[in-house]
Design a protein around this motif. Structure first.
Motif, PDB file in Angstrom:
ATOM      1  N   THR A  50       0.803  -1.218   0.000  1.00  0.00           N
ATOM      2  CA  THR A  50       0.000   0.000   0.000  1.00  0.00           C
ATOM      3  C   THR A  50       0.838   1.272   0.000  1.00  0.00           C
ATOM      4  O   THR A  50       0.598   2.194  -0.791  1.00  0.00           O
ATOM      5  CB  THR A  50      -0.966   0.012   1.199  1.00  0.00           C
ATOM      6  OG1 THR A  50      -1.936  -1.030   1.010  1.00  0.00           O
ATOM      7  CG2 THR A  50      -1.678   1.340   1.334  1.00  0.00           C
ATOM      8  N   ALA A  51       1.823   1.368   0.881  1.00  0.00           N
ATOM      9  CA  ALA A  51       2.611   2.602   0.979  1.00  0.00           C
ATOM     10  C   ALA A  51       3.322   2.908  -0.333  1.00  0.00           C
ATOM     11  O   ALA A  51       3.344   4.058  -0.788  1.00  0.00           O
ATOM     12  CB  ALA A  51       3.619   2.492   2.117  1.00  0.00           C
ATOM     13  N   ALA A  52       3.883   1.874  -0.967  1.00  0.00           N
ATOM     14  CA  ALA A  52       4.613   2.081  -2.221  1.00  0.00           C
ATOM     15  C   ALA A  52       3.671   2.530  -3.330  1.00  0.00           C
ATOM     16  O   ALA A  52       3.997   3.439  -4.109  1.00  0.00           O
ATOM     17  CB  ALA A  52       5.335   0.802  -2.624  1.00  0.00           C
TER      18      ALA A  52
ATOM     19  N   PRO B 160      11.334  -0.998   5.945  1.00  0.00           N
ATOM     20  CA  PRO B 160      10.386  -0.126   5.230  1.00  0.00           C
ATOM     21  C   PRO B 160      10.949   0.488   3.948  1.00  0.00           C
ATOM     22  O   PRO B 160      10.183   0.909   3.080  1.00  0.00           O
ATOM     23  CB  PRO B 160      10.056   0.953   6.272  1.00  0.00           C
ATOM     24  CG  PRO B 160      10.249   0.273   7.592  1.00  0.00           C
ATOM     25  CD  PRO B 160      11.430  -0.617   7.387  1.00  0.00           C
ATOM     26  N   GLY B 161      12.274   0.527   3.819  1.00  0.00           N
ATOM     27  CA  GLY B 161      12.893   1.066   2.612  1.00  0.00           C
ATOM     28  C   GLY B 161      13.241   0.009   1.592  1.00  0.00           C
ATOM     29  O   GLY B 161      14.006   0.272   0.661  1.00  0.00           O
TER      30      GLY B 161
ATOM     31  N   ALA C 130      10.289   2.350  -7.480  1.00  0.00           N
ATOM     32  CA  ALA C 130      10.440   3.726  -7.009  1.00  0.00           C
ATOM     33  C   ALA C 130      10.672   3.764  -5.499  1.00  0.00           C
ATOM     34  O   ALA C 130      11.530   4.502  -5.007  1.00  0.00           O
ATOM     35  CB  ALA C 130       9.197   4.536  -7.372  1.00  0.00           C
ATOM     36  N   ALA C 131       9.914   2.948  -4.755  1.00  0.00           N
ATOM     37  CA  ALA C 131      10.050   2.928  -3.294  1.00  0.00           C
ATOM     38  C   ALA C 131      11.419   2.417  -2.869  1.00  0.00           C
ATOM     39  O   ALA C 131      12.050   2.958  -1.947  1.00  0.00           O
ATOM     40  CB  ALA C 131       8.947   2.069  -2.683  1.00  0.00           C
ATOM     41  N   ALA C 132      11.907   1.374  -3.529  1.00  0.00           N
ATOM     42  CA  ALA C 132      13.227   0.837  -3.196  1.00  0.00           C
ATOM     43  C   ALA C 132      14.326   1.835  -3.555  1.00  0.00           C
ATOM     44  O   ALA C 132      15.318   1.960  -2.838  1.00  0.00           O
ATOM     45  CB  ALA C 132      13.448  -0.486  -3.919  1.00  0.00           C
ATOM     46  N   GLY C 133      14.146   2.549  -4.668  1.00  0.00           N
ATOM     47  CA  GLY C 133      15.115   3.583  -5.025  1.00  0.00           C
ATOM     48  C   GLY C 133      15.189   4.662  -3.962  1.00  0.00           C
ATOM     49  O   GLY C 133      16.279   5.101  -3.564  1.00  0.00           O
ATOM     50  N   LYS C 134      14.028   5.107  -3.470  1.00  0.00           N
ATOM     51  CA  LYS C 134      14.007   6.105  -2.402  1.00  0.00           C
ATOM     52  C   LYS C 134      14.635   5.555  -1.124  1.00  0.00           C
ATOM     53  O   LYS C 134      15.350   6.257  -0.411  1.00  0.00           O
ATOM     54  CB  LYS C 134      12.564   6.543  -2.135  1.00  0.00           C
ATOM     55  CG  LYS C 134      11.947   7.365  -3.244  1.00  0.00           C
ATOM     56  CD  LYS C 134      10.512   7.726  -2.912  1.00  0.00           C
ATOM     57  CE  LYS C 134       9.860   8.518  -4.029  1.00  0.00           C
ATOM     58  NZ  LYS C 134       8.430   8.832  -3.734  1.00  0.00           N
ATOM     59  N   GLY C 135      14.343   4.268  -0.857  1.00  0.00           N
ATOM     60  CA  GLY C 135      14.919   3.648   0.327  1.00  0.00           C
ATOM     61  C   GLY C 135      16.432   3.599   0.261  1.00  0.00           C
ATOM     62  O   GLY C 135      17.128   3.842   1.260  1.00  0.00           O
TER      63      GLY C 135
END
Length: 414
Positions: free
Chosen positions: A75-77, A361-362, A397-402
């Motif tokens: 959900t967050a991603a 979380p990342g 995208a989420a993993a990149g930000k993490g």
């Protein structure tokens, strides 16, 4: 052994890996993308062969339910990179999108190749490097990344690694799941990989198989347990597949893997009320053959009639001897015994993968600090309709930000 250095190594040039590379490069990281194939995005191009279904237009709460038990972890991603943002991203690459009649979202060009070409040009302009024909083989004793290349084995030193290697479907396009053993050897918990959005095997009679292989069952309703799905299916030489089958495939697969079989029911005339169908089937046959009469009375296709014959033979009854009420019931609930799951290599996608408990979380692997994972490697599955690509883009995208956040924390010493 020759060695080289890179700041961030992204392994896998599919949607998740390329999106992670874009986010990382936007954040100022030096990024090199490694892939075993001769070119990037092989499976992405395959997904767009019949029309690139990027995402879906339904409301986000409904959209998220498509991920089943993995929805809380995704959900967050997806909220951070929702369908609207994916559409805007595509338009910024010169590929505006449109919503089809089913709610699915496609680029106006309808193909994957224009979008991929534009994306690779953007990544090149951002300084992202590509090393193709580089097969990742794990880590060496010092923790460097090992690759097999046309020039031999090499080792790469990277400050962080992004794994986006896909599942196990269509391995000839690069997703061969070789990473499973490598990560399992490091103690990473991995749910067994299983076919998703897949076909199933059926013991068709030789007559039915030879006559109807490749024939579509159009405008049917498929039911299994409490779920009913409208759409199409295709008879194959070994069984049945198609969009409506894929929508039920997770439930069917799990039952078959547990008990060895499952009974699917197919409504050939789902839009016709039972009473109206019985009335049609009560009409006199006159001098027509039974099949010809049935085709006209119930407006059934030859493959639909063949399916009815298969069911009658399996039950030991004669189709022509059934009273109108029973025949009507059979037409809208034809039982098809599924006795196996089609091979994972032929599935559209893969279920199973890295357990979410293994990720922070990342999207960093807790057991392997500095190593991140995204896309179909993770333990989730979704139906076709744009949900597969959306989650791949969003987790990339989420993993990149993490990874950027982790690099910042390392630089600050926190």
């Amino acid at each position: 052994m020759p060695q080289s250095q890179t700041q961030i190594a992204v392994i896998g040039a599919g949607p998740a890996g390329l999106m992670a590379a874009e986010v990382l490069a936007q954040g100022g990281a030096a990024v090199t993308v490694y892939d075993g194939m001769p070119s990037a995005g092989r499976k992405f191009l395959m997904a767009g062969r019949g029309g690139l279904n990027l995402t879906h237009s339904e409301t986000l709460p409904s959209f998220l339910t498509r991920y089943g038990k993995a929805a809380p972890q995704l959900t967050a991603a997806i909220e951070a990179f929702p369908p609207e943002r994916l559409r805007a991203w595509s338009e910024a690459l010169g590929q505006p999108t449109f919503v089809g009649s089913s709610g699915r979202v496609f680029p106006q060009a309808f193909k994957a190749s224009p979008l991929l070409r534009a994306w690779l040009r953007r990544l090149d302009a951002m300084g992202v490097q590509f090393k193709l024909r580089h097969h990742w083989t794990g880590w060496d004793e010092s923790g460097q990344l090992r690759f097999q290349t046309p020039d031999g084995a090499i080792a790469i030193e990277a400050r962080a690694t992004m794994l986006a290697l896909g599942g196990a479907s269509w391995p000839r396009l690069g997703s061969d799941a070789a990473w499973v053993e490598m990560l399992a050897a490091k103690g990473v918990a991995i749910s067994p990989l299983k076919p998703a959005n897949c076909g199933f095997t059926v013991a068709w009679s030789d007559i039915f198989r030879d006559r109807f292989e490749g024939q579509p069952l159009k405008s049917v309703a498929l039911s299994f347990g409490p779920r009913t799905v409208r759409g199409e299916a295709i008879v194959t030489r070994t069984g049945i597949e198609g969009g409506a089958i894929y929508a039920l495939s997770a439930d069917l697969r799990d039952v078959i893997l547990g008990s060895g079989q499952a009974t699917l029911h197919i409504a050939l005339r789902p839009d016709l009320e039972t009473d109206a169908l019985i009335k049609r089937l009560s009409a006199p046959k006159a001098k027509q053959s039974f099949s010809n009469w049935l085709r006209k009375a119930a407006q059934l296709s030859p493959v639909g009639i063949g399916l009815l014959q298969e069911a009658a033979v399996a039950s030991g009854s004669s189709l022509s001897s059934l009273p109108p009420e029973n025949l009507a019931g059979l037409i809208n609930a034809v039982p098809v015994q599924l006795n196996g799951v089609a091979p994972i290599a032929r599935a559209i996608s893969t279920a199973g993968g890295i357990a979410f408990d293994e990720l922070d979380p990342g999207f960093m692997l807790r057991r392997l600090p500095s190593t991140f994972a995204a896309g179909e490697m993770l333990d989730w599955e979704a139906p076709t309709g744009g949900y597969l690509l959306q989650a791949s883009f969003a987790t990339g995208a989420a993993a990149g930000k993490g990874a950027l956040k982790w690099l910042e924390s390392q630089a600050s010493g926190s």
